[in-house]
Design an enzyme around this catalytic site. Structure first.
Site: not given
Length: 475
Positions: A154-155, A276, A282, A289
């Protein structure tokens, strides 16, 4: 081909023509327009506006035109204003001047909203089926990882230990609500606007409720002005798609975090990653995303239509031409996004050791101490304070909660006994939460199986609705 102009002395200016033209985006409604026209044709024959012979010629023309549209041999041209003018041009091409008879008793106003509703019903059901596949992928991964204990957050801070299956399948429940919303949308919006004419109904459409049933709707609108001006169904559809986008964005965000070096919870398949252009090492979680990023587009499309609809007076206004592109865009984006997210989830390789290694970190078992004291009759406010003091003691002495000596526990509170130790492990903490919504493996498994049954019921309802709206175009 223009469907109006008899009372005009001058041609439309080129700029006005371009502003007014919509065929380049509303052409996708063409198959639905054929369906509506076939039903409309039966009505015109029934009331004697068209003879059975002329009706048969027009029916063949519409079916032949439908086949050409499907094959791609007939499409719109530069002179067409909208899908309606393109279809009428095509029908005249098939049947001669008789093709213009199909316009009797209907308006572009009631025609376009009927086309639009049929399009949305068709495509929202397709989206619902794709959501079912994504739920299946999440639930399958959940069952596989039922006994993996993870830190719950949480948070974005460690909170309590949980079954990782519960973390994964929480998304299944939100996506199931999205399917429910689609089915609820269909029930509420299964009213045909056809027969409303421009706004007042038509004497050549005396039984719109009959046409409604022939097209698959449950009934017809009871107010013709509302029928042509209503776009609640489109705004509601955009809300549903925006909500789906928000849910997908949550999945995307978690996969972005989980696939990072810091978390190392999951390896996303190469098939759903990118690299990348400058850094050879990468491997980017771009599917996740993009799932996260496209939520802005869905929300923006909803906002666009709501602003268009704000304060529109009376019946149809040309502003409503702006209703389709936001809907088309959201549908196109979801039809592209959902298979990618489903594939990402299905092919993901989770890393149990990394997931479980931090399950107790951050004193996630502190609530067990508070619950232990509450069961011994200590008021929870006091028990909470005592558990906090245990955490404080551990922080000061570099210990974990299960490493506090027995005498130290008694100094913190006299009811902290030796039997507490058996509770201070993640397996016990997770296993103790056995309610229908709890995180114990058995509870989570039961919840997944229950949801699977619900989703199977959704699938049957989707199939039933699809059959009702299966179309009247001859093969």
């Amino acid at each position: 081909m223009a469907l109006w102009g008899g009372r005009f002395k001058a041609q439309a200016d080129d700029s006005m023509r371009e502003l007014s033209r919509s065929v380049h985006f509303d052409w996708r409604l063409a198959p639905y327009e054929i369906e509506v026209n076939l039903v409309h044709l039966e009505n015109l024959i029934e009331i004697g506006v068209l003879s059975k012979g002329d009706g048969a010629i027009l029916k063949k023309g519409l079916n032949d035109l439908a086949k050409k549209i499907g094959e791609g041999s007939f499409s719109y041209i530069e002179s067409d204003e909208d899908v309606h003018s393109a279809i009428e041009r095509g029908l005249i091409g098939e049947c001669g001047a008789l093709g213009g008879s199909i316009r009797a008793g209907r308006s572009r106003n009631d025609l376009v909203v009927t086309d639009f509703k049929l399009y949305l019903i068709d495509h929202l059901l397709e989206i619902a089926s794709m959501l079912k596949e994504l739920i299946g992928a999440l639930n399958s991964q959940g069952i596989t990882h039922l006994n993996i204990i993870a830190p719950g957050f949480t948070h974005t801070q460690h909170a309590q230990p949980i079954s990782f299956a519960q973390e994964l399948t929480k998304h299944s429940f939100s996506l199931a609500r999205d399917i429910e919303r689609i089915l609820d949308w269909q029930r509420r919006n299964s009213l045909s606007p056809f027969g409303a004419g421009a706004l007042a109904g038509s004497p050549l459409q005396p039984t719109p409720e009959v046409s409604a049933k022939q097209m698959g709707f449950n009934g017809a609108h009871k107010n013709s002005i509302d029928a042509v001006s209503d776009r609640d169904f489109a705004a509601e559809a955009l809300f549903i798609m925006a909500m789906i986008g928000v849910h997908l964005s949550r999945i995307g965000e978690e996969f972005v975090l989980w696939s990072s070096t810091e978390f190392n919870f999951v390896e996303i398949s190469d098939a759903f990653s990118t690299g990348s252009s400058i850094m050879p090492q990468k491997k980017n979680a771009d599917a996740a995303e993009l799932a996260r990023g496209k939520s802005g587009r869905f929300i923006g499309n909803l906002t666009t239509l709501l602003v268009v609809l704000k304060a529109l007076p009376f019946a149809y206004n040309r502003d409503l031409q702006e209703d389709k592109e936001p809907v088309f865009d959201s549908i196109d984006q979801l039809l592209m996004l959902l298979p990618a997210v489903t594939g990402m989830v299905q092919s993901a390789t989770f890393i149990p050791q990394s997931i479980s290694s931090g399950a107790a970190a951050g004193f996630t078992l502190a609530t067990e101490i508070a619950d232990y004291l509450a069961k011994k009759g200590v008021p929870f406010a006091e028990a909470h304070e005592v558990a906090g003091k245990c955490v404080q003691y551990c922080e000061s002495n570099g210990l974990e909660l299960d490493q506090i000596a027995e005498d130290a526990l008694l100094k913190i509170h006299p009811k902290l006994g030796r039997d507490l130790y058996q509770l201070l492990n993640v397996e016990a903490a997770v296993g103790s939460r056995k309610s229908i919504m709890g995180t114990s493996p058995k509870s989570v498994e039961m919840a997944i199986k229950h949801l699977d049954k619900e989703v199977d019921a959704f699938a049957k309802e989707i199939s039933r609705i699809r059959t009702a709206f299966s179309g009247m175009i001859s093969q």
